[in-house]
Write a protein that holds these residues in place. Sequence first.
Motif, PDB file in Angstrom:
ATOM      1  N   GLU A 134      11.988  -8.225   8.430  1.00 40.96           N
ATOM      2  CA  GLU A 134      12.483  -8.066   9.788  1.00 40.96           C
ATOM      3  C   GLU A 134      13.981  -8.371   9.903  1.00 40.96           C
ATOM      4  O   GLU A 134      14.652  -7.899  10.824  1.00 40.96           O
ATOM      5  N   GLN A 135      14.516  -9.155   8.956  1.00 41.93           N
ATOM      6  CA  GLN A 135      15.940  -9.466   8.978  1.00 41.93           C
ATOM      7  C   GLN A 135      16.797  -8.257   8.617  1.00 41.93           C
ATOM      8  O   GLN A 135      17.978  -8.196   8.989  1.00 41.93           O
ATOM      9  N   VAL A 136      16.223  -7.331   7.872  1.00 39.11           N
ATOM     10  CA  VAL A 136      17.008  -6.189   7.376  1.00 39.11           C
ATOM     11  C   VAL A 136      16.527  -4.867   7.966  1.00 39.11           C
ATOM     12  O   VAL A 136      16.836  -3.793   7.464  1.00 39.11           O
ATOM     13  N   GLY A 137      15.757  -4.944   9.056  1.00 39.46           N
ATOM     14  CA  GLY A 137      15.350  -3.737   9.756  1.00 39.46           C
ATOM     15  C   GLY A 137      14.148  -3.024   9.179  1.00 39.46           C
ATOM     16  O   GLY A 137      13.887  -1.871   9.535  1.00 39.46           O
ATOM     17  N   LEU A 138      13.384  -3.714   8.308  1.00 35.87           N
ATOM     18  CA  LEU A 138      12.160  -3.119   7.770  1.00 35.87           C
ATOM     19  C   LEU A 138      10.956  -3.644   8.527  1.00 35.87           C
ATOM     20  O   LEU A 138      10.943  -4.793   8.989  1.00 35.87           O
ATOM     21  N   ARG A 139       9.931  -2.820   8.642  1.00 34.95           N
ATOM     22  CA  ARG A 139       8.719  -3.239   9.333  1.00 34.95           C
ATOM     23  C   ARG A 139       7.876  -4.101   8.408  1.00 34.95           C
ATOM     24  O   ARG A 139       7.712  -3.812   7.223  1.00 34.95           O
ATOM     25  N   ASP A 140       7.359  -5.187   8.954  1.00 34.31           N
ATOM     26  CA  ASP A 140       6.422  -6.039   8.221  1.00 34.31           C
ATOM     27  C   ASP A 140       5.055  -5.854   8.871  1.00 34.31           C
ATOM     28  O   ASP A 140       4.857  -6.203  10.022  1.00 34.31           O
ATOM     29  N   TYR A 141       4.134  -5.264   8.122  1.00 32.59           N
ATOM     30  CA  TYR A 141       2.836  -4.929   8.688  1.00 32.59           C
ATOM     31  C   TYR A 141       1.865  -6.099   8.689  1.00 32.59           C
ATOM     32  O   TYR A 141       0.686  -5.951   8.999  1.00 32.59           O
ATOM     33  N   GLY A 142       2.357  -7.274   8.340  1.00 31.18           N
ATOM     34  CA  GLY A 142       1.518  -8.450   8.463  1.00 31.18           C
ATOM     35  C   GLY A 142       0.594  -8.693   7.285  1.00 31.18           C
ATOM     36  O   GLY A 142      -0.161  -9.654   7.286  1.00 31.18           O
ATOM     37  N   ARG A 143       0.640  -7.832   6.291  1.00 27.04           N
ATOM     38  CA  ARG A 143      -0.209  -8.058   5.126  1.00 27.04           C
ATOM     39  C   ARG A 143       0.331  -9.237   4.323  1.00 27.04           C
ATOM     40  O   ARG A 143       1.527  -9.532   4.327  1.00 27.04           O
ATOM     41  N   ALA A 144      -0.580  -9.901   3.626  1.00 29.76           N
ATOM     42  CA  ALA A 144      -0.167 -11.014   2.782  1.00 29.76           C
ATOM     43  C   ALA A 144       0.793 -10.502   1.711  1.00 29.76           C
ATOM     44  O   ALA A 144       0.543  -9.483   1.067  1.00 29.76           O
ATOM     45  N   ARG A 145       1.915 -11.196   1.546  1.00 30.96           N
ATOM     46  CA  ARG A 145       2.926 -10.792   0.584  1.00 30.96           C
ATOM     47  C   ARG A 145       2.818 -11.686  -0.642  1.00 30.96           C
ATOM     48  O   ARG A 145       2.753 -12.901  -0.539  1.00 30.96           O
ATOM     49  N   ARG A 146       2.840 -11.069  -1.812  1.00 32.69           N
ATOM     50  CA  ARG A 146       2.695 -11.819  -3.054  1.00 32.69           C
ATOM     51  C   ARG A 146       3.998 -12.461  -3.498  1.00 32.69           C
ATOM     52  O   ARG A 146       3.992 -13.315  -4.376  1.00 32.69           O
ATOM     53  N   VAL A 147       5.102 -12.065  -2.904  1.00 34.58           N
ATOM     54  CA  VAL A 147       6.401 -12.630  -3.280  1.00 34.58           C
ATOM     55  C   VAL A 147       7.104 -13.132  -2.031  1.00 34.58           C
ATOM     56  O   VAL A 147       6.887 -12.619  -0.929  1.00 34.58           O
ATOM     57  N   ALA A 148       7.944 -14.143  -2.223  1.00 34.43           N
ATOM     58  CA  ALA A 148       8.777 -14.608  -1.117  1.00 34.43           C
ATOM     59  C   ALA A 148       9.883 -13.596  -0.880  1.00 34.43           C
ATOM     60  O   ALA A 148      10.474 -13.059  -1.806  1.00 34.43           O
ATOM     61  N   GLY A 149      10.151 -13.310   0.393  1.00 29.50           N
ATOM     62  CA  GLY A 149      11.244 -12.410   0.704  1.00 29.50           C
ATOM     63  C   GLY A 149      10.926 -10.953   0.456  1.00 29.50           C
ATOM     64  O   GLY A 149       9.774 -10.517   0.524  1.00 29.50           O
ATOM     65  N   LEU A 150      11.964 -10.176   0.181  1.00 27.03           N
ATOM     66  CA  LEU A 150      11.809  -8.737   0.002  1.00 27.03           C
ATOM     67  C   LEU A 150      11.195  -8.398  -1.348  1.00 27.03           C
ATOM     68  O   LEU A 150      11.437  -9.069  -2.347  1.00 27.03           O
ATOM     69  N   ARG A 151      10.414  -7.315  -1.364  1.00 23.01           N
ATOM     70  CA  ARG A 151       9.934  -6.777  -2.630  1.00 23.01           C
ATOM     71  C   ARG A 151      11.066  -5.987  -3.291  1.00 23.01           C
ATOM     72  O   ARG A 151      12.022  -5.569  -2.646  1.00 23.01           O
TER      73      ARG A 151
END
Length: 276
Positions: free
Chosen positions: A21-38
Amino acid sequence: MDDRTELSGFLKSRRARLRPEQVGLRDYGRARRVAGLRREELAQLAGVSIAHYTRLEQGKSDSVSDEVLDAIGAALRLDTDELAYLHRIARRPPPCAAATASSDAPASLRYLLQSFVMTPALLVGRHTQIIGWNQLAVAVFGNFPALLENRRTLSHLLFTEPYLRELHGSDWPRAAREQVAHLRVLLGRYRGDPALTAHIDQMRDLSAEFAQMWAEHPVAQVRSRAYVLHHPVVGELTLHGELVALPDLPSCCGLDLFAAEPGSASEQALRKLGSL
């Protein structure tokens, strides 16, 4: 601490501090396996292929262009110091000019140090070793001339000497982090200097706090700064520091000079210390 590992760790640390969300990408709320951006999100923002970015994050930077590094730096929101560091560590290092022994510092610089009557002054080497000083610097920052020469560095003072921690008080974490961030700038500037890398490795072994800060990959050039010190003799002491570069002296990174505001209580305190 090889170049590939350093480049990889730096990029991962900067990718980890950004959220979609900081860089204008949508976060669909799914669990992320990595901290920050992929990786693929970062590559998309930078306008490079995922394969190209992955190779760079693996430390394989032989063919990367300045334009790609600038695009990745913009996507990662690197500041000026961080972007300059990225360019340095992504390139094959130029030959590193040999550092001279500390005793070879020009006599003129030592005379200059002693001429500063109201200014604590240090001559600092490329891995923060204290090469020269005046008596007012000793009066403010402690009896570091009594330390073993291989431990007479700003890093050792901040992370292993209780006096410096007490002198900085609650502001110690900021001063310590500034020191670690500056060391990384020096690592980029003097790549291939075995004394510098040995110093960093030694500090990581000596201090868990240093090792933790180093692992976070802070990067910042030392510039003007102010410290509120808690001196055991004169009490609160506000000093403004300036690191003056010495580009023609390979063994040194600069003169570190400190001054109090004219007419202030801190100036009177310095005058008292200078008379003791």
